[in-house]
Enzyme design. Sequence first.
Site, PDB file in Angstrom:
ATOM      1  N   ASP A 157       0.773  -1.108  -0.173  1.00 16.84           N
ATOM      2  CA  ASP A 157       0.020  -0.130   0.185  1.00 16.84           C
ATOM      3  C   ASP A 157       0.642   1.295   0.019  1.00 16.84           C
ATOM      4  O   ASP A 157       0.551   2.450   0.545  1.00 16.84           O
ATOM      5  CB  ASP A 157      -0.903   0.058   1.221  1.00 16.84           C
ATOM      6  CG  ASP A 157      -1.683  -1.209   1.411  1.00 16.84           C
ATOM      7  OD1 ASP A 157      -2.486  -1.555   0.571  1.00 16.84           O
ATOM      8  OD2 ASP A 157      -1.635  -1.826   2.491  1.00 16.84           O
ATOM      9  N   HIS A 177      -3.848  -1.726  -6.706  1.00 17.11           N
ATOM     10  CA  HIS A 177      -3.037  -0.491  -7.091  1.00 17.11           C
ATOM     11  C   HIS A 177      -4.180   0.473  -7.574  1.00 17.11           C
ATOM     12  O   HIS A 177      -5.013   0.259  -8.444  1.00 17.11           O
ATOM     13  CB  HIS A 177      -2.316  -0.992  -8.395  1.00 17.11           C
ATOM     14  CG  HIS A 177      -0.971  -1.633  -7.937  1.00 17.11           C
ATOM     15  ND1 HIS A 177      -0.152  -2.390  -8.525  1.00 17.11           N
ATOM     16  CD2 HIS A 177      -0.760  -2.069  -6.546  1.00 17.11           C
ATOM     17  CE1 HIS A 177       0.902  -3.044  -8.069  1.00 17.11           C
ATOM     18  NE2 HIS A 177       0.456  -3.026  -6.713  1.00 17.11           N
TER      19      HIS A 177
END
Length: 491
Positions: A79, A107
């Site tokens: 992340d 993503h």
Amino acid sequence: MNLSSLRLESNPRWSYHAAHFPAHHGLNPSFRRNFVSCSSIKPSASSSLSVAESFTRDSASRIESLSQVSGVLGSQWGDEGKGKLVDILAEHFDIVARCQGGANAGHTIYNSEGKKFALHLVPSGILNEDTLCVIGNGVVVHLPGLFKEIDGLEANGVSCTGRILVSDRAHLLFDFHQEVDGLREAELAKSFIGTTRRGIGPCYSSKVIRNGIRVCDLRHMDTFPQKLDALLSDVASRFESFKYGPEMLKEEVERYKRFAERLEPFITDTVHFMNESIAKKKKILVEGGQATMLDIDFGTYPFVTSSSPSAGGICTGLGIAPRVVGDLIGVVKAYTSRVGSGPFPTEILGQGGDLLRFAGQEFGTTTGRPRRCGWLDVVALKYVCQINGFSSLNLTKLDVLSEFSEIQIGVSYKQIDGTPVESFPGDLCLLEQLKVDYEVLPGWKSDISSIRKYADLPKAAQQYVERIEELVGVPIHYIGIGPGRDALIYK
């Protein structure tokens, strides 16, 4: 409560205090006095190192100087914002490739109009119309999820026809792998790993024990039912609550006949394609999923993923030689976050962690789960830099720290008795009992989201960036100061 008025306290199990710091950290004398215990002592602006001059080039030359085969890898627990950099760099590369992981890698990227796309399997380079996207042999592919992503992209005007290549060697991730993921978590009870329940671990397990089914098997529907039956029977023998019978097999076979027909135009011998592309001097960008701190070998095992999201995974997941891999960019948040269970030395508990979480909108792209948040951990970052040999770093979400009057960096570990810990430990018992020594730097208390030149950043923000460079020994070439595609500073 105002962020600027709150001093965030890290997990009370780890202490702040002035102490001796081992020489291997390479700290100069002007910074030693700033290792403090709940102190407001701040380093002077004059102590900031002028690293910027060594790396001042315009964005075009910075990107164009990257090697023929380059990679973007996560440097924490995932992340970090890898997708945005990949999307930007993709304009300068012919091919963007995924080498490992599956739909557990979320993503988030934005197009030039600011529209948000959340991708899980399709490489982030898909928004650049001249880029080919490769899903390599090391990826586990959930076909319903892949088709859903493709349909979503097409519906928003992003053409995928002839632009996505799926390795014939990649393993198929079935819906029942996801069911097994949940069953395994239930078995583990309180010691659960915190999986995304996307079936990644069970699919890689099938691969390793050699009863998995690959993409190329879809071309042989005469033998596909027997292979699927063997796989489902194995699952049923392992879990009593998993109900399997002839009707389920029949339905799955018919379903995958349809999937096989749709997938056929995408199926490619990507190992051959990648090596041919290298021989033809095509520029290739590898997009890593997850991050090194989740690596099956180098992460905080067993609280890890089931693949190798570090540099070594590029070669095994794409079938290319180590000698062709050049520049590797590590993506790291200006602070740290983690989803699920596992050690997190610099975690901020309570209200302080909540404030950082909401300031950074730290909720998982794949699961929506709130992420645990804490200060930047330089010990872990140095460890990751050593493993991957990064040529540069992309520091993301620097703007999230803009409201804090002071910012802390975890710079070293020690045992409870004060004995220094010289490296990032693999022993979880040791890792969970560590004390962290912090360095306190001044905050900049101003909005930096519209700044596009490094020299225009507040001095305190520059000092923070340069201090990280000094501590880890790797230059920061890219600085994210917002979610937008253009919210990037080239240093």
